[in-house]
Write a protein that holds these residues in place. Sequence first.
Motif, PDB file in Angstrom:
ATOM      1  N   HIS A   1      11.146  -4.769  -5.347  1.00  0.00           N
ATOM      2  CA  HIS A   1      10.108  -3.747  -5.333  1.00  0.00           C
ATOM      3  C   HIS A   1       9.268  -3.896  -4.065  1.00  0.00           C
ATOM      4  CE1 HIS A   1      10.931  -2.631  -9.463  1.00  0.00           C
ATOM      5  NE2 HIS A   1      10.942  -3.918  -9.775  1.00  0.00           N
ATOM      6  N   CYS A   2       8.785  -2.765  -3.569  1.00  0.00           N
ATOM      7  CA  CYS A   2       7.910  -2.760  -2.404  1.00  0.00           C
ATOM      8  C   CYS A   2       6.604  -3.473  -2.772  1.00  0.00           C
ATOM      9  CB  CYS A   2       7.626  -1.317  -1.974  1.00  0.00           C
ATOM     10  SG  CYS A   2       6.480  -1.160  -0.601  1.00  0.00           S
ATOM     11  N   HIS A   3       6.141  -4.360  -1.931  1.00  0.00           N
ATOM     12  CA  HIS A   3       4.915  -5.112  -2.211  1.00  0.00           C
ATOM     13  C   HIS A   3       3.660  -4.271  -2.033  1.00  0.00           C
ATOM     14  CE1 HIS A   3       6.381  -9.180  -2.964  1.00  0.00           C
ATOM     15  NE2 HIS A   3       7.356  -8.872  -2.133  1.00  0.00           N
ATOM     16  N   TYR A   4       3.805  -3.053  -1.514  1.00  0.00           N
ATOM     17  CA  TYR A   4       2.639  -2.197  -1.334  1.00  0.00           C
ATOM     18  C   TYR A   4       2.600  -1.056  -2.354  1.00  0.00           C
ATOM     19  CZ  TYR A   4      -1.081   0.381   0.953  1.00  0.00           C
ATOM     20  OH  TYR A   4      -2.262   1.029   1.217  1.00  0.00           O
ATOM     21  N   CYS A   5       3.703  -0.313  -2.478  1.00  0.00           N
ATOM     22  CA  CYS A   5       3.679   0.862  -3.362  1.00  0.00           C
ATOM     23  C   CYS A   5       4.499   0.673  -4.645  1.00  0.00           C
ATOM     24  CB  CYS A   5       4.160   2.099  -2.615  1.00  0.00           C
ATOM     25  SG  CYS A   5       5.922   2.075  -2.218  1.00  0.00           S
ATOM     26  N   ASP A   6       5.214  -0.436  -4.771  1.00  0.00           N
ATOM     27  CA  ASP A   6       5.982  -0.801  -5.964  1.00  0.00           C
ATOM     28  C   ASP A   6       7.240   0.050  -6.172  1.00  0.00           C
ATOM     29  OD1 ASP A   6       6.119  -2.824  -7.870  1.00  0.00           O
ATOM     30  OD2 ASP A   6       5.417  -1.494  -9.451  1.00  0.00           O
TER      31      ASP A   6
ATOM     32  N   ASP B   1      11.276   0.925  -5.644  1.00  0.00           N
ATOM     33  CA  ASP B   1      12.471   0.090  -5.537  1.00  0.00           C
ATOM     34  C   ASP B   1      12.883  -0.020  -4.069  1.00  0.00           C
ATOM     35  OD1 ASP B   1      12.587  -0.260  -8.269  1.00  0.00           O
ATOM     36  OD2 ASP B   1      13.939   1.440  -8.567  1.00  0.00           O
ATOM     37  N   VAL B   2      13.342  -1.198  -3.678  1.00  0.00           N
ATOM     38  CA  VAL B   2      13.794  -1.422  -2.300  1.00  0.00           C
ATOM     39  C   VAL B   2      15.161  -2.087  -2.318  1.00  0.00           C
ATOM     40  CG1 VAL B   2      11.469  -1.600  -1.325  1.00  0.00           C
ATOM     41  CG2 VAL B   2      12.611  -3.649  -2.143  1.00  0.00           C
ATOM     42  N   ALA B   3      15.808  -2.105  -1.164  1.00  0.00           N
ATOM     43  CA  ALA B   3      17.107  -2.753  -1.030  1.00  0.00           C
ATOM     44  C   ALA B   3      16.961  -4.261  -1.254  1.00  0.00           C
ATOM     45  CB  ALA B   3      17.676  -2.486   0.358  1.00  0.00           C
ATOM     46  N   HIS B   4      18.042  -4.876  -1.643  1.00  0.00           N
ATOM     47  CA  HIS B   4      18.057  -6.312  -1.895  1.00  0.00           C
ATOM     48  C   HIS B   4      17.576  -7.080  -0.657  1.00  0.00           C
ATOM     49  CE1 HIS B   4      19.272 -10.125  -3.551  1.00  0.00           C
ATOM     50  NE2 HIS B   4      19.954 -10.379  -2.450  1.00  0.00           N
TER      51      HIS B   4
ATOM     52  N   ASN C   1       9.363   0.850   3.585  1.00  0.00           N
ATOM     53  CA  ASN C   1       9.394   1.401   4.945  1.00  0.00           C
ATOM     54  C   ASN C   1       8.313   0.735   5.797  1.00  0.00           C
ATOM     55  OD1 ASN C   1       6.900   2.759   4.452  1.00  0.00           O
ATOM     56  ND2 ASN C   1       8.025   4.436   3.493  1.00  0.00           N
ATOM     57  N   THR C   2       8.266   1.101   7.053  1.00  0.00           N
ATOM     58  CA  THR C   2       7.305   0.458   7.966  1.00  0.00           C
ATOM     59  C   THR C   2       5.872   0.882   7.670  1.00  0.00           C
ATOM     60  OG1 THR C   2       7.670   2.174   9.618  1.00  0.00           O
ATOM     61  CG2 THR C   2       8.985   0.167   9.821  1.00  0.00           C
TER      62      THR C   2
END
Length: 69
Positions: free
Chosen positions: A34-39, A41-44, A50-51
């Motif tokens: 999970h993205c640490h900012y918006c939560d 799902d992100v790639a492994h 994103n930036t």
Amino acid sequence: MSDVADRAEWRIAKDIEAAMAHARRTPKLEADGHCHYCDDDVAHGALFCNTDCRDDYQKEQEALRRAGR
């Protein structure tokens, strides 16, 4: 003159030692899917989706550090 140089060298060594100890104590982010900012799902293995999220997270953390939190 060597006393001044010796003290400066000692002070530099102590500053480096303190900085390294601080860097070791600083918590590191771990990839959890999970993205640490918006939560979202992100790639492994990714920390942010994103930036923009990465940059916003860094700005937020800097603001918290400046505020003493």
